[in-house]
Design a protein around this motif. Sequence first.
Motif, PDB file in Angstrom:
ATOM      1  N   ILE A 167      -0.995 -10.089 -11.884  1.00  0.00           N
ATOM      2  CA  ILE A 167      -0.271 -10.340 -10.637  1.00  0.00           C
ATOM      3  C   ILE A 167      -0.014  -9.034  -9.897  1.00  0.00           C
ATOM      4  CG2 ILE A 167       1.936 -11.119  -9.687  1.00  0.00           C
ATOM      5  CD1 ILE A 167       1.954 -13.262 -11.907  1.00  0.00           C
ATOM      6  N   ALA A 168       0.515  -8.050 -10.615  1.00  0.00           N
ATOM      7  CA  ALA A 168       0.839  -6.776  -9.964  1.00  0.00           C
ATOM      8  C   ALA A 168      -0.411  -6.113  -9.394  1.00  0.00           C
ATOM      9  CB  ALA A 168       1.525  -5.841 -10.956  1.00  0.00           C
ATOM     10  N   PHE A 169      -1.487  -6.083 -10.178  1.00  0.00           N
ATOM     11  CA  PHE A 169      -2.718  -5.431  -9.712  1.00  0.00           C
ATOM     12  C   PHE A 169      -3.350  -6.215  -8.557  1.00  0.00           C
ATOM     13  CE2 PHE A 169      -4.036  -1.797 -12.351  1.00  0.00           C
ATOM     14  CZ  PHE A 169      -2.956  -1.761 -13.201  1.00  0.00           C
ATOM     15  N   SER A 170      -3.251  -7.553  -8.603  1.00  0.00           N
ATOM     16  CA  SER A 170      -3.857  -8.357  -7.542  1.00  0.00           C
ATOM     17  C   SER A 170      -3.133  -8.164  -6.221  1.00  0.00           C
ATOM     18  CB  SER A 170      -3.849  -9.838  -7.914  1.00  0.00           C
ATOM     19  OG  SER A 170      -4.628 -10.046  -9.051  1.00  0.00           O
ATOM     20  N   ILE A 171      -1.797  -8.195  -6.242  1.00  0.00           N
ATOM     21  CA  ILE A 171      -1.087  -8.044  -4.963  1.00  0.00           C
ATOM     22  C   ILE A 171      -1.317  -6.647  -4.386  1.00  0.00           C
ATOM     23  CG2 ILE A 171       0.692  -9.823  -5.278  1.00  0.00           C
ATOM     24  CD1 ILE A 171       2.620  -7.808  -6.227  1.00  0.00           C
ATOM     25  N   ASN A 172      -1.449  -5.672  -5.267  1.00  0.00           N
ATOM     26  CA  ASN A 172      -1.714  -4.316  -4.787  1.00  0.00           C
ATOM     27  C   ASN A 172      -3.118  -4.212  -4.209  1.00  0.00           C
ATOM     28  OD1 ASN A 172      -2.914  -1.430  -5.563  1.00  0.00           O
ATOM     29  ND2 ASN A 172      -0.743  -1.223  -5.081  1.00  0.00           N
ATOM     30  N   SER A 173      -4.085  -4.746  -4.946  1.00  0.00           N
ATOM     31  CA  SER A 173      -5.474  -4.647  -4.505  1.00  0.00           C
ATOM     32  C   SER A 173      -5.686  -5.449  -3.222  1.00  0.00           C
ATOM     33  CB  SER A 173      -6.404  -5.139  -5.610  1.00  0.00           C
ATOM     34  OG  SER A 173      -7.733  -4.890  -5.279  1.00  0.00           O
ATOM     35  N   ALA A 174      -4.962  -6.565  -3.065  1.00  0.00           N
ATOM     36  CA  ALA A 174      -5.090  -7.382  -1.857  1.00  0.00           C
ATOM     37  C   ALA A 174      -4.732  -6.571  -0.620  1.00  0.00           C
ATOM     38  CB  ALA A 174      -4.188  -8.616  -1.963  1.00  0.00           C
ATOM     39  N   ALA A 175      -3.697  -5.738  -0.742  1.00  0.00           N
ATOM     40  CA  ALA A 175      -3.275  -4.930   0.403  1.00  0.00           C
ATOM     41  C   ALA A 175      -4.371  -3.950   0.807  1.00  0.00           C
ATOM     42  CB  ALA A 175      -1.990  -4.183   0.068  1.00  0.00           C
ATOM     43  N   TYR A 176      -4.963  -3.286  -0.186  1.00  0.00           N
ATOM     44  CA  TYR A 176      -6.040  -2.336   0.117  1.00  0.00           C
ATOM     45  C   TYR A 176      -7.262  -3.051   0.671  1.00  0.00           C
ATOM     46  CZ  TYR A 176      -3.783   1.697  -1.957  1.00  0.00           C
ATOM     47  OH  TYR A 176      -2.930   2.732  -2.209  1.00  0.00           O
ATOM     48  N   GLN A 177      -7.626  -4.167   0.018  1.00  0.00           N
ATOM     49  CA  GLN A 177      -8.856  -4.841   0.439  1.00  0.00           C
ATOM     50  C   GLN A 177      -8.684  -5.506   1.794  1.00  0.00           C
ATOM     51  OE1 GLN A 177     -11.564  -6.514  -2.485  1.00  0.00           O
ATOM     52  NE2 GLN A 177      -9.917  -6.346  -3.971  1.00  0.00           N
ATOM     53  N   ALA A 178      -7.469  -5.917   2.155  1.00  0.00           N
ATOM     54  CA  ALA A 178      -7.239  -6.493   3.475  1.00  0.00           C
ATOM     55  C   ALA A 178      -7.637  -5.481   4.542  1.00  0.00           C
ATOM     56  CB  ALA A 178      -5.778  -6.886   3.634  1.00  0.00           C
ATOM     57  N   GLU A 179      -7.269  -4.227   4.323  1.00  0.00           N
ATOM     58  CA  GLU A 179      -7.614  -3.198   5.295  1.00  0.00           C
ATOM     59  C   GLU A 179      -9.115  -2.919   5.315  1.00  0.00           C
ATOM     60  OE1 GLU A 179      -5.161  -3.309   7.379  1.00  0.00           O
ATOM     61  OE2 GLU A 179      -5.115  -1.142   7.651  1.00  0.00           O
ATOM     62  N   ILE A 180      -9.732  -2.966   4.139  1.00  0.00           N
ATOM     63  CA  ILE A 180     -11.195  -2.774   4.066  1.00  0.00           C
ATOM     64  C   ILE A 180     -11.881  -3.883   4.864  1.00  0.00           C
ATOM     65  CG2 ILE A 180     -13.183  -2.897   2.521  1.00  0.00           C
ATOM     66  CD1 ILE A 180     -11.448  -1.635   0.325  1.00  0.00           C
ATOM     67  N   ILE A 181     -11.428  -5.130   4.640  1.00  0.00           N
ATOM     68  CA  ILE A 181     -12.063  -6.282   5.284  1.00  0.00           C
ATOM     69  C   ILE A 181     -11.815  -6.261   6.793  1.00  0.00           C
ATOM     70  CG2 ILE A 181     -12.022  -8.813   5.421  1.00  0.00           C
ATOM     71  CD1 ILE A 181     -11.297  -8.672   2.328  1.00  0.00           C
ATOM     72  N   ARG A 182     -10.584  -5.920   7.180  1.00  0.00           N
ATOM     73  CA  ARG A 182     -10.277  -5.856   8.606  1.00  0.00           C
ATOM     74  C   ARG A 182     -11.188  -4.837   9.296  1.00  0.00           C
ATOM     75  NH1 ARG A 182      -7.381  -2.646  11.933  1.00  0.00           N
ATOM     76  NH2 ARG A 182      -6.755  -1.314  10.211  1.00  0.00           N
ATOM     77  N   ALA A 183     -11.335  -3.674   8.661  1.00  0.00           N
ATOM     78  CA  ALA A 183     -12.180  -2.642   9.262  1.00  0.00           C
ATOM     79  C   ALA A 183     -13.620  -3.129   9.374  1.00  0.00           C
ATOM     80  CB  ALA A 183     -12.104  -1.365   8.426  1.00  0.00           C
ATOM     81  N   ARG A 233       0.842  -1.179   0.000  1.00  0.00           N
ATOM     82  CA  ARG A 233       0.000   0.000   0.000  1.00  0.00           C
ATOM     83  C   ARG A 233       0.884   1.238   0.000  1.00  0.00           C
ATOM     84  NH1 ARG A 233      -4.383   1.228   4.586  1.00  0.00           N
ATOM     85  NH2 ARG A 233      -2.413   1.448   5.668  1.00  0.00           N
ATOM     86  N   GLY A 234       2.159   1.051   0.343  1.00  0.00           N
ATOM     87  CA  GLY A 234       3.044   2.193   0.511  1.00  0.00           C
ATOM     88  C   GLY A 234       3.927   2.496  -0.682  1.00  0.00           C
ATOM     89  N   THR A 235       3.883   1.655  -1.733  1.00  0.00           N
ATOM     90  CA  THR A 235       4.679   1.949  -2.927  1.00  0.00           C
ATOM     91  C   THR A 235       3.734   2.129  -4.110  1.00  0.00           C
ATOM     92  OG1 THR A 235       4.942  -0.423  -3.253  1.00  0.00           O
ATOM     93  CG2 THR A 235       6.771   0.716  -2.217  1.00  0.00           C
ATOM     94  N   PRO A 236       4.152   2.913  -5.112  1.00  0.00           N
ATOM     95  CA  PRO A 236       3.254   3.159  -6.243  1.00  0.00           C
ATOM     96  C   PRO A 236       2.941   1.870  -7.016  1.00  0.00           C
ATOM     97  CG  PRO A 236       5.096   4.698  -6.275  1.00  0.00           C
ATOM     98  CD  PRO A 236       5.406   3.671  -5.238  1.00  0.00           C
ATOM     99  N   LEU A 237       1.716   1.775  -7.452  1.00  0.00           N
ATOM    100  CA  LEU A 237       1.296   0.619  -8.252  1.00  0.00           C
ATOM    101  C   LEU A 237       2.142   0.493  -9.517  1.00  0.00           C
ATOM    102  CD1 LEU A 237      -0.627  -1.665  -8.971  1.00  0.00           C
ATOM    103  CD2 LEU A 237      -2.312   0.020  -9.639  1.00  0.00           C
TER     104      LEU A 237
END
Lengths: 219, 278
Positions: free
Chosen positions: A95-111, A62-66
């Motif tokens: 692959i690149a978009f999935s690993i990036n989106s996983a990071a964002y969605q992990a936080e959405i799901i955790r919240a 989540r901290g580096t540019p896509l």
Amino acid sequence: MRNLELVMGWLPSLIFASRITISLSVISVVIGMLAGVFIALGRISANGALRKACGIYIFIFRGTPLLMQLFFVWYALPLAIPWLAMQDRFLAACIAFSINSAAYQAEIIRAAIQSIDPGQMEAARSLGLTYGQAMRLVIIPQSIKRLIPPVGNEFIMVLKDTSLVSTIALVDLMKHTSQIQSSAATALVYLPSACLYLIFTAVFTFLFNYLEKRHSVYE
Amino acid sequence: MKKIGFSSGCWILAGILILSMGLTACGGSGAGNGSGSSSLTLTEGVLKVGMEVGYPPMEYLEEDGVTVTGFDYEVAQEIAGKLGVEVEVVDTAWDGIFSSLDSNRYDCIISSVSITPSRQEAYILTRPYIANAIVIVARNDEQIASPEDLAGLRVATQTETTADEYMRELRDGGLAVADEDYFVYDKIIQCFDELLLNRVDAVMVDSVVAAYYMGSNSDKLKIKWENDTAEPLGICLKKGNDALTAEIERIVDELYADGTMAALAEKYFGRDVTEGVR
């Protein structure tokens, strides 16, 4: 009238180029969602090492540019580990978009999970359900309704971010638009192209609204 | 509330309109370099030069990663020196480099611009300051002797370059390189990366640039074919900017006459390629 003819002439190829835009967004958000569930569960698990590992994953992706992640997967990875050299651009983008989106969605799901009243977990456990059962049968089903709006948001962001794939010579809607612009020497092509993006966003917004309504029957 | 919101909206709109009219007016006078200002350039004492820095040996960054250098950069320095002004490089993506000329972001483009009829229609291009040819670069073992041999292979070019246009012409003319085998990159270095990674079979590119990459990878890559017709490069200016164009033409003539150009060509390309250019 001449302009209308031009636009109609471009439309079929623009729609054809959109297949990359749409399939890449759908695949990445779905894989990102599946991976995101596990990363989110790791983030709130009792295991300290797992919690840390998932935290680091989110921090990095989540901290580096896509765009940088895309370059890394496509250009840098094969230089570091030659057998990881992919030949398929679309796969690399997924692959690149999935690993990036996983990071964002992990936080959405955790919240979303943490927004469920802790009493629900306590009640489920007191009825004899294990932690896993309580998550699967009680907590996660309730959190889905709260997930839908931010995931819809994430989807629309990914849909627009797909324009980055032109950098690995994949021709998506945006790239095809700028190709037409330069060969036809007119910026008029941005009009139908923008309309297409808006149509896709509208369709998926409608879909997410429908899902949200369906899942709110419990409340 | 509603009423105030509406009227303030109108004020904002009016403000934007006035502002944009003002900007257009400025743009108009700046283009001709006529009214009020005696300066040849957009900003007094500075020659703003548009470049896509990242095209060695024509324009690229030194190893420190910030200092611009290259053949075009030194040409710009020479021209600015004779004009008595400083060079300011405006680093721009190649995609859109010409339209920034229209919006007065810089005085001229010195960035390996090939002289083509369509570019001459929209902009001023000086007489050539150096010439160049399109070449095909491939891995050593590849059997390519002419563009026809590219049929069925994977080919890469940089977007919007003359090599890109040339490939499109060839493909329109029946060369069998499929859409999914023709790759257009933003940066020329990416084409060469892909060639070394075996993801494409050939790169079509300017000879001056190819020569530079051959230097570091000459054991793996080879120039397989070179176009007979040389492709002249010119300095690109906005239409109507005749005063500065005339000055630049005069100075480039001088640079040719006193041997500066020949020396620069020797320095960057390893041989004097100025013969018969001007």
